[in-house]
Design an enzyme around this catalytic site. Structure first.
Site, mmCIF file in Angstrom:
data_model
loop_
_atom_site.group_PDB
_atom_site.id
_atom_site.type_symbol
_atom_site.label_atom_id
_atom_site.label_comp_id
_atom_site.label_asym_id
_atom_site.label_seq_id
_atom_site.Cartn_x
_atom_site.Cartn_y
_atom_site.Cartn_z
ATOM 1 N N GLU A 1 36.995 -28.597 5.396
ATOM 2 C CA GLU A 1 38.839 -27.679 7.014
ATOM 3 C C GLU A 1 39.869 -28.484 6.962
ATOM 4 O O GLU A 1 41.065 -27.843 7.389
ATOM 5 C CB GLU A 1 37.541 -28.091 8.448
ATOM 6 C CG GLU A 1 36.830 -27.092 8.434
ATOM 7 C CD GLU A 1 36.405 -25.838 7.503
ATOM 8 O OE1 GLU A 1 37.538 -25.048 7.866
ATOM 9 O OE2 GLU A 1 35.464 -25.251 6.685
ATOM 10 N N HIS B 1 42.467 -26.800 4.957
ATOM 11 C CA HIS B 1 43.224 -25.978 4.787
ATOM 12 C C HIS B 1 44.309 -26.037 5.277
ATOM 13 O O HIS B 1 45.395 -25.316 5.601
ATOM 14 C CB HIS B 1 41.685 -25.417 5.680
ATOM 15 C CG HIS B 1 41.039 -24.533 5.080
ATOM 16 N ND1 HIS B 1 41.326 -23.574 4.117
ATOM 17 C CD2 HIS B 1 40.015 -24.211 5.227
ATOM 18 C CE1 HIS B 1 40.171 -22.403 3.481
ATOM 19 N NE2 HIS B 1 38.663 -23.531 3.629
HETATM 20 NI NI NI Z 1 36.713 -22.678 3.744
#
Ligand code: NI
Length: 177
Positions: free
Chosen positions: A143, A146
């Site tokens: 995460e 990202h």
């Molecule tokens: Ni992802």
């Protein structure tokens, strides 16, 4: 709130570095998190980051309940993580299969730090400081990538270990980050 459209790999917005949240506990931040939750739930994901719905802020949510379909997958508490900082505890890497809501239908073998400490805030500005390992550590790294414009295929060491779910794992129902 609303299920948002998830951007797919190839969209240049997924490659941008997100900017920090400057104010906590605002209606806008709460609305974003509600949308992320609705979207993650609708797509049966393990996590989602704001850039995946086109919002360039350092916000991610994740969480995995114990699931009889994955007896080996350790549960990860539902977490809202804003402005995170990651610090590996050592240099030990572990390869594991990952999927992503922005790369639907695929899986790749990705090296991640096995143990790390992460810090950040929840949506109210309350500090989070955890030391984790294994699948929890993997989800956090996925995460947080990202937020820096990195998608998991960019980290696969050997692209022979990248392919379609139904070919790699026939008959299995998989979750995406
Ligand atoms: Ni992802």
């Amino acid at each position: 709130m609303a299920i948002r459209e998830v951007l797919k790999m190839g969209d240049p917005r997924l490659l941008e570095k997100a900017r920090p949240v400057e104010r906590f506990d605002t209606p806008g931040l709460h609305a974003l998190i509600a949308d992320l939750q609705d979207t993650m739930k609708a797509l049966d994901g393990a996590g989602i980051a704001a850039p995946q719905v086109g919002v360039g802020l350092r916000v991610a949510i994740f969480g995995v309940e114990r699931n009889p379909r994955y007896p080996d997958a350790e549960p990860v508490p539902f977490t809202v993580l804003v402005n995170p900082a990651l610090a590996p505890l050592d240099n030990e890497l572990e390869e594991g299969w990952e999927g992503c809501l922005s790369v639907p239908g695929m899986r790749g073998l990705v090296p991640r730090y096995r143990r790390l400490r992460y810090q950040g805030y929840n949506q109210f500005g309350k500090a989070i400081d955890r030391t984790v390992g294994g699948f929890h550590a993997r989800v956090v790294q996925h995460e947080c990538d990202h937020l820096d414009g990195v998608l998991y295929p960019m980290r696969i060491r050997d692209l022979r270990n990248f392919g379609f779910n139904e070919v790699l794992f026939p008959g299995q129902d998989l979750i995406d980050d």
